[in-house]
Write a protein that holds these residues in place. Sequence first.
Motif, short mmCIF file in Angstrom:
data_model
loop_
_atom_site.label_atom_id
_atom_site.label_comp_id
_atom_site.label_asym_id
_atom_site.label_seq_id
_atom_site.Cartn_x
_atom_site.Cartn_y
_atom_site.Cartn_z
N GLU A 173 18.81 -16.48 -10.48
CA GLU A 173 17.70 -15.64 -11.33
C GLU A 173 16.92 -16.28 -12.32
O GLU A 173 17.49 -17.07 -13.00
N VAL A 174 15.59 -16.01 -12.12
CA VAL A 174 14.63 -16.86 -13.25
C VAL A 174 13.63 -15.66 -13.76
O VAL A 174 13.37 -14.74 -12.97
N ARG A 175 13.50 -15.71 -15.20
CA ARG A 175 12.67 -14.60 -15.79
C ARG A 175 11.50 -15.39 -16.09
O ARG A 175 11.34 -16.41 -16.64
N PHE A 176 10.62 -14.63 -15.93
CA PHE A 176 8.97 -14.69 -16.44
C PHE A 176 8.59 -13.68 -17.50
O PHE A 176 8.43 -12.50 -17.00
N GLY A 177 8.07 -14.08 -18.59
CA GLY A 177 7.79 -13.11 -19.63
C GLY A 177 6.18 -12.72 -19.08
O GLY A 177 5.33 -13.25 -18.46
N TRP A 178 6.31 -11.23 -19.61
CA TRP A 178 4.88 -10.71 -19.34
C TRP A 178 3.49 -11.54 -19.77
O TRP A 178 2.68 -11.73 -19.18
N ASP A 179 3.82 -11.77 -20.91
CA ASP A 179 2.60 -12.77 -21.63
C ASP A 179 2.47 -14.22 -20.79
O ASP A 179 1.31 -14.50 -20.54
N GLU A 180 3.52 -14.73 -20.45
CA GLU A 180 3.43 -15.72 -19.54
C GLU A 180 2.67 -15.63 -18.12
O GLU A 180 1.97 -16.53 -17.80
N LEU A 181 2.75 -14.74 -17.55
CA LEU A 181 2.38 -14.38 -16.34
C LEU A 181 0.94 -14.02 -16.56
O LEU A 181 0.17 -13.78 -15.63
N GLY A 182 0.43 -13.53 -17.74
CA GLY A 182 -0.66 -12.79 -18.13
C GLY A 182 -0.70 -11.47 -17.82
O GLY A 182 -1.77 -10.96 -17.48
N LEU A 183 0.24 -10.59 -17.57
CA LEU A 183 0.33 -9.45 -17.41
C LEU A 183 0.65 -8.33 -18.36
O LEU A 183 1.35 -7.36 -18.16
N ALA A 184 0.84 -8.97 -19.70
CA ALA A 184 1.24 -8.10 -20.72
C ALA A 184 0.35 -6.67 -20.79
O ALA A 184 -1.07 -6.91 -20.67
N GLY A 185 0.77 -5.55 -20.99
CA GLY A 185 0.28 -4.25 -21.10
C GLY A 185 -0.01 -3.57 -19.48
O GLY A 185 -0.44 -2.77 -19.61
N ALA A 186 0.33 -4.63 -18.55
CA ALA A 186 -0.01 -4.06 -17.13
C ALA A 186 0.89 -2.66 -16.92
O ALA A 186 2.03 -2.59 -17.45
N ARG A 187 0.34 -1.64 -16.35
CA ARG A 187 1.22 -0.38 -15.98
C ARG A 187 2.03 -0.51 -14.81
O ARG A 187 2.81 0.15 -14.36
N ALA A 188 1.53 -1.38 -13.69
CA ALA A 188 1.98 -1.73 -12.34
C ALA A 188 1.69 -3.06 -12.01
O ALA A 188 0.68 -3.74 -12.27
N VAL A 189 2.51 -3.57 -11.20
CA VAL A 189 2.51 -5.08 -10.70
C VAL A 189 2.73 -5.07 -9.39
O VAL A 189 4.12 -4.57 -8.94
N ARG A 190 1.97 -5.77 -8.36
CA ARG A 190 2.39 -5.72 -6.97
C ARG A 190 2.99 -7.23 -6.73
O ARG A 190 2.21 -8.26 -7.06
N VAL A 191 4.16 -7.23 -6.46
CA VAL A 191 4.75 -8.53 -6.11
C VAL A 191 4.48 -8.84 -4.47
O VAL A 191 4.83 -7.92 -3.59
N MET A 192 3.90 -9.84 -4.25
CA MET A 192 3.30 -10.35 -2.93
C MET A 192 4.61 -10.96 -2.16
O MET A 192 4.50 -10.72 -0.82
N ASN A 193 5.39 -11.50 -2.61
CA ASN A 193 6.73 -12.18 -1.97
C ASN A 193 7.35 -10.68 -1.18
O ASN A 193 7.73 -9.71 -1.93
N PRO A 194 7.93 -10.78 -0.10
CA PRO A 194 8.84 -9.73 0.31
C PRO A 194 10.01 -9.72 -0.45
O PRO A 194 10.54 -11.00 -0.86
N PHE A 195 10.52 -8.61 -0.82
CA PHE A 195 11.94 -8.39 -1.75
C PHE A 195 12.62 -7.25 -1.42
O PHE A 195 12.08 -6.36 -0.91
N ASN A 196 13.79 -7.08 -1.55
CA ASN A 196 14.96 -6.07 -1.60
C ASN A 196 14.69 -5.40 -2.72
O ASN A 196 14.54 -5.86 -3.78
N THR A 197 14.49 -3.74 -3.00
CA THR A 197 14.65 -3.23 -3.95
C THR A 197 15.95 -2.96 -4.56
O THR A 197 17.00 -2.88 -3.76
N PRO A 198 16.36 -3.11 -5.85
CA PRO A 198 17.81 -2.96 -6.25
C PRO A 198 18.26 -1.58 -6.17
O PRO A 198 17.66 -0.68 -5.68
#
Length: 115
Positions: free
Chosen positions: A90-115
């Motif tokens: 598991e790897v964590r990326f902060g919202w500020d680090e990603l430049g996505l602080a304050g975003a209401r929704a984020v689209r993840v382009m990699n295929p993934f399984n939902t928890p």
Amino acid sequence: MLAGLLLSGCATVPEGPPRLLPAGADAPGELEPLLAVRAEAGGLVIRLKSRGCLRKEDLRFFVERGGAPSVAFARRRLETCKSGGADEAEVRFGWDELGLAGARAVRVMNPFNTP
């Protein structure tokens, strides 16, 4: 009047982490599949296959803005360790680090399984 100012300030703060959106049919097929993705208050957590020596520095992320921002993850280098350790990481990326602080929704382009 002070209560009104305090309440109006609270109305603009996003509640909780952004909503995760899957990429859909337009996702590039060559992106590495993720085992799971989780949005938390502090950032985005991705889980992916590992030989046991994956570090955050081994990954890159790409962000595209416009509408709901999109993020994609890729490896900088392949793991060559022979640790025999965990088969996922598991790897964590902060919202500020990603430049996505304050975003209401984020689209993840990699295929993934939902928890």
